[in-house]
Design a protein around this motif. Structure first.
Motif, PDB file in Angstrom:
ATOM      1  N   LEU A   1      -6.360  -9.624 -14.249  1.00  0.00           N
ATOM      2  CA  LEU A   1      -5.727  -9.106 -15.456  1.00  0.00           C
ATOM      3  C   LEU A   1      -6.530  -9.476 -16.701  1.00  0.00           C
TER       4      LEU A   1
ATOM      5  N   VAL B   1      -7.103  -2.640 -12.048  1.00  0.00           N
ATOM      6  CA  VAL B   1      -6.562  -2.905 -13.382  1.00  0.00           C
ATOM      7  C   VAL B   1      -7.512  -2.349 -14.439  1.00  0.00           C
TER       8      VAL B   1
ATOM      9  N   SER C   1       1.873   1.928 -17.147  1.00  0.00           N
ATOM     10  CA  SER C   1       1.353   0.694 -16.566  1.00  0.00           C
ATOM     11  C   SER C   1      -0.164   0.785 -16.520  1.00  0.00           C
TER      12      SER C   1
ATOM     13  N   GLY D   1       2.853  -4.120 -13.176  1.00  0.00           N
ATOM     14  CA  GLY D   1       2.761  -3.911 -14.623  1.00  0.00           C
ATOM     15  C   GLY D   1       4.045  -3.343 -15.211  1.00  0.00           C
TER      16      GLY D   1
ATOM     17  N   TYR E   1       0.732 -10.595 -19.719  1.00  0.00           N
ATOM     18  CA  TYR E   1      -0.094  -9.466 -19.294  1.00  0.00           C
ATOM     19  C   TYR E   1      -0.084  -8.344 -20.343  1.00  0.00           C
ATOM     20  N   CYS E   2       1.088  -7.793 -20.643  1.00  0.00           N
ATOM     21  CA  CYS E   2       1.113  -6.572 -21.456  1.00  0.00           C
ATOM     22  C   CYS E   2       1.893  -6.685 -22.768  1.00  0.00           C
TER      23      CYS E   2
ATOM     24  N   ALA F   1      -5.876   4.139 -17.425  1.00  0.00           N
ATOM     25  CA  ALA F   1      -4.962   4.070 -16.275  1.00  0.00           C
ATOM     26  C   ALA F   1      -4.481   5.480 -15.916  1.00  0.00           C
TER      27      ALA F   1
ATOM     28  N   SER G   1      -1.741  -1.212 -14.404  1.00  0.00           N
ATOM     29  CA  SER G   1      -2.068  -1.577 -13.023  1.00  0.00           C
ATOM     30  C   SER G   1      -1.971  -0.298 -12.202  1.00  0.00           C
TER      31      SER G   1
ATOM     32  N   CYS H   1      -1.932   1.073  -8.634  1.00  0.00           N
ATOM     33  CA  CYS H   1      -1.782   0.580  -7.267  1.00  0.00           C
ATOM     34  C   CYS H   1      -1.820   1.749  -6.298  1.00  0.00           C
TER      35      CYS H   1
ATOM     36  N   ARG I   1      -4.807  -3.029  -6.007  1.00  0.00           N
ATOM     37  CA  ARG I   1      -4.391  -3.020  -7.408  1.00  0.00           C
ATOM     38  C   ARG I   1      -5.640  -3.009  -8.287  1.00  0.00           C
TER      39      ARG I   1
ATOM     40  N   SER J   1       2.039   2.956  -8.140  1.00  0.00           N
ATOM     41  CA  SER J   1       2.446   2.497  -9.470  1.00  0.00           C
ATOM     42  C   SER J   1       2.970   3.656 -10.302  1.00  0.00           C
TER      43      SER J   1
ATOM     44  N   THR K   1       3.113  -8.887 -12.935  1.00  0.00           N
ATOM     45  CA  THR K   1       1.754  -9.183 -12.511  1.00  0.00           C
ATOM     46  C   THR K   1       1.205  -8.156 -11.517  1.00  0.00           C
TER      47      THR K   1
END
Ligand SMILES: *Cc1c(COP(=O)(O)O)cnc(C)c1O
Length: 458
Positions: free
Chosen positions: A74, A426, A385, A231, A256-257, A364, A387, A389, A424, A381, A228
């Motif tokens: 991250l 990022v 977000s 997101g 994180y965000c 993203a 992240s 995934c 994942r 995901s 984590t």
């Protein structure tokens, strides 16, 4: 010193070249690291060329977190002005506890705190501090909440069964901090999440009621802004209603965000932040400063003093408490982590920080679009977000990630949600562009087809 700075500059040139030419350093097995590199500390020192070549070989094999192939954590990338500020902090080498020793650096830290309070909608009696990372700023929030509800704990220790609440998708530091603070892991309630990984306010309410019925005393709820793995953003407004009902401290872990507060487009993700008691955010994640730069703010500035100030005549000899930051700090000597964020913020403005944050969401989306248009991928995901995934052709995520790393192709990690394991990726490195995201997928696909072929041949 001048000679060492010249050497530093030479080593940086070497690092930048390595980052470009070998973006994923050849990993060394742990069993071989002392054989392949000269890491031993010996009676006699080494100087000049030998030291330089030793340092270069260490640089060569150290993972390159600023390269365009690093999607593993991250944090990632490197922003020049933030790095400049951190290097300057090293050269100045102040400790942030007193104005006498840190001078204007204290003003810099206070300016950051004030602005983050304003952006968060925090009111008159708010304030904050910096600590080494999000685990520690979360720890400070927990301690403040504990002392706020149970002031006698500071002198008498914990004598009751007190409980805290966090979602099952939240960061492990919440449980760890419950251990460190003497509350105990068994008194941490893991609240269920919905499909998107957001904490359920209904389940929270139920669990609180049960605890009260069982004679325990709830005191703290941790919401997460950017979980984590996925997101996800917890619904702060909904959780705040529950907290008001039971008179609980509401903290938002925005390690994180939390930096979405800088973006007009995305700050709705932390709607209700102004209703909370404390909020932490890592500038070394979304804002791209070097590690570590974690900020905590609270609407109860007096609690910050009550929980963290200790009299020390040998230390606090001049100036008002306002400028003696040691009075509200977890540490005694404290590194200047503010300057790197300040140099970045000062040079690009608040609007520039907004662009940094927005760009990560755009990257993203580019990644999610790529996945959605390609039937070989499964996306796990959600929108909003950074992240991303996914799985590719049902290849087990851990095999693919480990292979990509061992063969120096990409650094990307894997995570789990609802018993599904996935890659994942990022998009936190602001320096990246659309083509870098596409290159990521191309590299992964080429590698997968090569290694599938290898398996068939084997
Ligand atoms: C990274 C992270 C933390 C921990 O921050 P550190 O600076 O690594 O200690 C806490 N909470 C969340 C949600 C995180 O993503």
């Amino acid at each position: 010193m001048h000679q060492d700075l010249q050497l530093f500059s030479e080593l940086c040139d070497y690092l930048l070249a390595e980052e470009k030419n070998n973006p994923v350093a050849q990993p060394i097995a742990t069993s071989e690291v002392y054989q392949k590199l000269n890491l031993s500390l010996d009676d006699d020192g080494i100087i000049n060329q030998e030291l330089i070549s030793t340092l270069k070989s260490i640089i060569k094999h150290t993972p390159k977190t600023a390269s365009k192939s690093f999607f593993n954590q991250l944090f990632g990338g490197r922003i020049g002005k933030a790095t400049l500020g951190d290097l300057l902090a090293v050269m100045l080498n102040n400790s942030m506890y007193t104005y006498k020793v840190a001078g204007p650096q204290v003003g810099i830290e206070k300016e950051i705190i004030d602005n983050i309070c304003k952006l968060s909608g925090y009111k008159k009696y708010s304030g904050g501090t910096l600590a080494a990372g999000g685990s520690m700023t979360n720890f400070m929030a927990l301690l403040m909440a504990r002392d706020y509800k149970f002031p006698e704990i500071r002198t008498e220790g914990i004598s009751q069964k007190i409980t805290l609440y966090t979602s099952e998708a939240s960061h492990y530091s919440i449980s760890k901090n419950a251990v460190l603070s003497g509350i105990g892991r068994n008194y941490v309630r893991q609240i269920k999440t919905n499909q998107k990984g957001e904490m359920s306010a209904t389940h929270l309410d139920e669990v609180i009621q049960q605890d009260i019925a069982d004679g325990r005393i709830p005191f703290f709820v941790n919401a997460t802004a950017g979980t984590t793995v996925l997101g996800a953003f917890d619904d702060i407004t909904a959780l705040s209603k529950v907290c008001k009902n039971y008179n609980l401290w509401l903290h938002v872990d925005g390690a994180y965000c939390g930096s979405v507060i800088f973006s007009n487009k995305h700050k709705h993700l932390v709607n209700g932040l102004e209703l909370t008691d404390s909020f932490s955010v890592n500038a070394h994640k979304m804002l791209g400063t070097p590690l570590g730069c974690s900020i905590i703010i609270t609407q109860h500035i007096s609690q910050l003093h009550h929980s963290f100030s200790n009299e020390a005549d040998y230390l606090y000899q001049t100036d008002g408490d306002d400028f003696n930051l040691g009075k509200t700090s977890l540490q005694c000597g404290r590194r200047n982590d503010a300057l790197k964020l300040w140099t970045l913020w000062k040079s690009v403005g608040t609007k520039g920080l907004e662009k940094i944050v927005d760009h990560q969401f755009e990257l993203a989306k580019i990644a999610r679009d790529y996945i959605n248009f390609n039937p070989d991928y499964t996306l796990y995901s959600f929108e909003d977000s950074i992240s991303v995934c996914f799985n590719y052709k049902d290849i087990p995520a851990n095999l693919l990630c480990t292979g990509l790393y061992e063969d120096s192709e990409l650094m990307v990690g894997f995570g789990k949600f609802n018993k599904k394991e996935f890659i994942r990726m990022v998009t936190i490195n602001t320096v990246l562009e659309k083509e870098d995201i596409h290159n990521f997928f191309k590299t992964l696909e080429t590698y997968a087809s090569k290694s599938l072929l290898k398996n068939v041949v084997n």
